[in-house]
Scaffold this active site. Structure first.
Site, short mmCIF file in Angstrom:
data_model
loop_
_atom_site.label_atom_id
_atom_site.label_comp_id
_atom_site.label_asym_id
_atom_site.label_seq_id
_atom_site.Cartn_x
_atom_site.Cartn_y
_atom_site.Cartn_z
N HIS A 261 33.16 18.48 20.10
CA HIS A 261 33.26 19.53 21.11
C HIS A 261 34.02 20.75 20.65
O HIS A 261 34.30 21.64 21.46
CB HIS A 261 33.96 19.00 22.37
N LYS B 33 38.78 29.35 33.53
CA LYS B 33 38.68 28.38 32.42
C LYS B 33 40.08 28.17 31.89
O LYS B 33 41.01 28.90 32.24
CB LYS B 33 37.76 28.90 31.31
N ARG B 34 40.25 27.18 31.01
CA ARG B 34 41.56 26.99 30.42
C ARG B 34 42.03 28.26 29.73
O ARG B 34 41.23 29.06 29.24
CB ARG B 34 41.53 25.83 29.42
N LYS C 185 27.23 27.17 35.39
CA LYS C 185 27.47 27.06 36.85
C LYS C 185 27.35 28.43 37.49
O LYS C 185 26.74 28.59 38.56
CB LYS C 185 28.85 26.45 37.10
N LYS D 168 39.50 32.14 24.01
CA LYS D 168 38.68 32.48 25.19
C LYS D 168 38.91 33.94 25.62
O LYS D 168 38.17 34.48 26.43
CB LYS D 168 38.97 31.53 26.33
N THR E 295 30.62 25.59 29.84
CA THR E 295 29.78 25.00 30.89
C THR E 295 29.91 25.78 32.19
O THR E 295 28.99 25.77 33.00
CB THR E 295 30.11 23.52 31.12
C1 26Q Z 1 43.56 15.77 21.68
C2 26Q Z 1 44.63 15.07 21.14
C3 26Q Z 1 45.80 14.95 21.86
C4 26Q Z 1 45.90 15.52 23.13
C5 26Q Z 1 44.82 16.19 23.65
C6 26Q Z 1 43.65 16.34 22.93
C7 26Q Z 1 42.51 17.08 23.49
C8 26Q Z 1 42.19 16.94 24.83
C9 26Q Z 1 41.12 17.63 25.39
C10 26Q Z 1 41.72 17.91 22.71
C11 26Q Z 1 40.67 18.59 23.27
C12 26Q Z 1 40.34 18.46 24.60
C13 26Q Z 1 39.24 19.16 25.27
C14 26Q Z 1 38.36 19.92 24.67
C15 26Q Z 1 37.31 20.61 25.42
O1 26Q Z 1 37.30 20.61 26.65
N1 26Q Z 1 36.35 21.23 24.74
C16 26Q Z 1 35.27 21.91 25.43
O2 26Q Z 1 34.20 20.99 25.61
C17 26Q Z 1 33.19 21.55 26.42
C18 26Q Z 1 32.16 20.48 26.68
O3 26Q Z 1 31.42 20.22 25.52
C19 26Q Z 1 32.60 22.78 25.78
O4 26Q Z 1 31.68 23.36 26.68
C20 26Q Z 1 33.69 23.79 25.44
O5 26Q Z 1 33.15 24.87 24.71
C21 26Q Z 1 34.79 23.11 24.64
O6 26Q Z 1 35.87 24.01 24.44
#
Ligand code: 26Q
Length: 815
Positions: free
Chosen positions: A356, A544-545, A656, A550, A652
């Protein structure tokens, strides 16, 4: 589903009586929410049981989606709509003098995810059930989900999200299926009671994993799949010995340590943390899930594991659950005496991995030290996987020692989780066409060379049931009036709306619907945070985050620019605009938090300046989450999708917004590219450098941000206002942001995300947008074309793609 109104009433009053000792006149909002939900679950329950029975009776392959995050949001409205009893329930409640809207807002969001990745998992579960596929989720029942964000003095302050404060009426605890997960200890080799030589752990710490099941209700069919979330506890409770010695703190310590594993969601997205507790969480839920699967398999089919891949496919949602790979090896080898090669061949046919992110800092790796100490036997298995793989690498690249080292699963003192997933699994996918291309050609190109057959793209999607049917009932009626039902399960039917793009009455109606959604959002924000929005203005939204890539900062720079321009030239009369932000920053991400402070500071200034009143307003929506997205997205005119090209894997929310009739202003990044492919370039506002241009500038070190400041005095003014006292008298608050753009800080290049390079074309895109908005009909026409062409972005389509290329599931009809 059959609905018996009298039965429902009876269930409702019985629940109030049993759980709260109240009758309907005494019940408060929360009691009612709980009783209505529990009564709805009663109705759903027979289908849930039948679905299980059906899957047992007709053994077919099932999918298990392993994910550290499921951002489910609220369940009540969604489950009522999907099970087709929304109207009946509303009627019953009306009969009892209860307003449905009144209780709906009582439900806390199940915020068990950060952002896109977690919400994607939730949309996938909805689509799997609706398409009648046997597919389930496995994850963690975090006691505290994504933190609650308050804005105090313009700054983000985090509060714990105590979503389980009251019981969750949707979950069913399955103590009968609890399993034990072991950490630490020493590896021993010796005889089992039946005389076999095996590895086992001595002095390991044992943790109990108890599953809680949530129903995943299909729309328009009887399927109810399961989301199974694991909770951690100590098998031995607290230490009575210590308790009797009056060492109360130490007596409960063991219990607390165990429970801490499922205590809280890590609030980082796209930037990992090498914290041991995080690895504990990952192993905890993957080990529990695999034990669950293997126990069930052995009970049903016996211990011929060569059949395991015929009945299971496991999708790994990013690297977070990748430790499942050596865990399945361990279970087969240590607990069922399977040989290495046979175990390995099972693993290779079972696991598929989704990537991702392209941010290299987000690739998960664990130091050997942490990994080996916490999971000694798992580490030993990874070492063996790596040893065998390195032999292959030496043959593949005999003289390229650098490549041999870099591609090794263990190198430079660390375990590389993505490498393990790519090597062991049979599929690696990206989440949008550009993202997959970048993986193949850049980020994972060495891997693509040795395993080309594993790589594939699966462009993300979102469920139209939640994001259109539920979140935007008026637009849904508009659609159904014109093309009939059917789009709820086959979104490509929206194409039928194109007939109406030149129908004035339809465009008028579309404008009225958007207007009404804007009024509803304004009403909500008035109550929730005392903000006054003008529904006449353009609602221009970025939710978004908060992340540098971003580029919320680009959005703010544009607002500062507009503000200057209106103040300097009172005759300048652009259409009124409301810029809406919603964003949580990871709690340790200092610069992201500074950007939140900047947005709020600019908002404060702009919103209180008479000179721009009626022209410009900035609103930061506190505590952005799924249930708030459901209000904001249908009310937005403009969707800000402005990441630096090449950095947003997919996005995503862009999808929406599109299906809810907002026009995109965006870069050619992630799924934006596919959105404009579908909608047509003329029906979006595309700007900025393209991914290959960014890569080139980076490689050639040819990017010189100050050049853009010299060339564009109004941009230079904006950037300088970060430190000249305009927004902050001390000049210090935003100095770090300023310096990161102009000079580069902490060894970074200046303006890492090319904000200054894209500023001009962003401004131009906004000018075009503002001019076009003046012609409301022409604008509405474009929104209708967007809606009509959003069919591709249903997660139903995504799931069918996964099924066809990776999972190979068969539909199972439930009676
Ligand atoms: C990893 C290790 C330790 C703590 C947290 C994490 C961690 C947690 C969540 C690393 C990444 C995430 C989330 C990533 C994320 O949301 N990526 C997004 O995924 C979406 C679905 O595929 C995409 O549409 C976005 O572009 C992408 O940023």
């Amino acid at each position: 589903m059959t609905f018996d109104a009298e039965q429902f009433k009876e269930n409702l009053t019985a629940r109030l009586r049993r759980q709260y000792g109240k009758d309907i006149t005494q019940a408060n909002k929360h009691d009612l929410f709980d009783a209505v939900s529990a009564s709805a679950l009663e109705i759903i329950m027979p289908n849930w049981m039948n679905t299980r029975k059906e899957y047992e009776a007709k053994p077919t392959k099932q999918l298990y989606y392993l994910s550290a995050e499921f951002l489910m949001g609220r369940a009540l409205g969604n489950n009522l709509i999907n099970s087709g009893i929304m109207e009946q329930v509303k009627d019953v409640l009306k009969d009892m003098n209860i307003s449905y809207d009144f209780i709906e807002d009582e439900e806390p969001d199940a915020g068990l995810g950060n952002g896109g990745l977690g919400r994607l998992a939730a949309c996938f579960l909805d689509s799997l059930a609706t398409l009648e596929y046997p597919g389930h989720g496995y994850g963690i029942r975090y006691e505290y989900g994504m933190f609650e964000q308050h804005i105090i003095n313009g700054e983000q302050v985090e509060f714990p999200d105590n979503w389980l404060k009251h019981r969750d009426p949707w979950e069913v605890k399955r103590s009968d299926l609890a399993v034990t997960v072991k950490f630490g200890g020493q590896i021993k080799y010796g005889k089992t009671p039946d005389g076999q030589d095996r590895f086992y752990l001595e002095n390991a710490e044992e943790i109990t994993a108890t599953p809680y099941d949530m129903p995943i209700v299909a729309y328009g069919s009887n399927t109810v799949n399961t989301l199974r979330l694991w909770q951690a506890s100590s098998p031995n409770g607290f230490d009575l010995q210590l308790f009797n010695d009056m060492q109360y703190h130490r007596a409960v310590e063991r219990q607390n340590d165990a429970e801490n594993i499922s205590r809280v969601l890590y609030p980082n997205d796209n930037g990992p943390m090498g914290k041991e507790l995080r690895l504990r969480q990952q192993y905890f839920f993957t080990s529990a899930s695999l034990q669950d699967l293997v126990h069930h398999f052995v009970n049903t089919y016996g211990a011929d594991f060569s059949k395991f891949p015929e009945y299971h496919v496991i999708q790994l949602n990013d690297t977070h659950p990748v430790v499942a790979i050596p865990e399945l090896m361990r279970i087969l080898i240590d607990e069922y005496n399977v040989g290495w090669d046979d175990a390995w061949s099972v693993v290779q046919k079972t696991f598929a991995y989704t990537n991702h992110t392209i941010l290299s800092e987000a690739l998960e790796k664990w130091t050997i030290e942490v990994f080996q100490k916490l999971l000694p036997r798992i580490y030993q298995i990874v070492e063996e996987i790596n040893r065998r793989f390195v032999i292959e690498l030496r043959q593949q690249f005999p003289n390229d020692y650098e490549k041999q080292n870099h591609m090794a699963i263990i190198h430079d003192g660390k375990v590389y989780m993505a490498w393990l997933a790519i090597h062991a699994g049979f599929s690696v996918n990206g989440v949008a066409a550009l993202h997959t291309k970048i993986l193949k050609e850049q980020e994972l190109k060495d891997w693509y060379k040795i395993y080309p057959e594993k790589f594939n793209n699966k462009t993300n999607g979102v469920t139209q049931r939640r994001w259109l049917l539920f979140a935007n009932p008026e637009l849904s009626d508009f659609i159904t009036k014109r093309i009939g039902h059917g789009w709820e399960k086959e979104l490509s039917l929206l194409k039928g709306l194109e007939k109406y793009v030149d129908d004035d009455a339809s465009l008028e109606e579309l404008i009225a619907i958007k207007r009404h959604n804007k009024e509803k959002l304004a009403e909500y924000l008035k109550h929730s945070q005392n903000e006054f929005l003008d529904p006449e203005s353009i609602f221009d939204t970025q939710v978004k985050r908060l992340h540098e890539y971003k580029r919320q900062l680009l959005n703010v720079f544009h607002i500062m620019y507009l503000y200057n321009k209106i103040v300097e030239d009172p005759s300048y009369n652009p259409p009124a605009r409301t810029f809406i932000f919603g964003a949580k920053a990871a709690s340790g991400y200092r610069r992201a938090k500074a950007i939140i402070k900047l947005i709020n500071t600019v908002a404060e200034r702009v919103n209180n300046d008479r000179r721009v009143r009626g022209k410009l307003r900035v609103v930061f929506v506190e505590n952005y989450r799924v249930s708030v997205a459901e209000k904001i997205i249908p009310a937005s005119d403009v969707s800000e999708q402005i990441s630096t090209a090449g950095f947003e894997a997919s996005g995503t929310s862009n999808m929406k917004f599109m299906m809810n009739g907002a026009l995109t202003i965006g870069t050619l990044d992630g799924a934006n590219i596919e959105i404009v492919e579908e909608a047509g370039e003329d029906n979006a506002f595309i700007f900025g450098l393209k991914a290959d241009e960014i890569v080139k500038m980076k490689q050639e070190h040819s990017y010189n941000p100050t050049k853009y400041l010299d060339r564009n005095p109004s941009l230079a003014k904006v950037v300088n206002q970060l430190v000249d006292g305009t927004y902050d008298p001390s000049g210090l608050l935003f100095k770090e942001i300023h310096d990161s753009i102009v000079y580069g800080v902490e060894g970074q290049q200046p303006d890492v995300y090319f904000i200054l390079a894209d500023f001009d074309s962003y401004v131009k895109a906004h000018e075009k947008l503002a001019a076009e908005y003046a012609d409301k009909k022409a604008w509405a026409r474009k929104t209708l074309i967007n809606i009509a062409n959003s069919g591709k972005f249903s997660s139903d389509r995504t799931i069918e793609d996964y099924v066809k290329d990776i999972w190979h599931l068969k539909k199972v009809a439930v009676k």
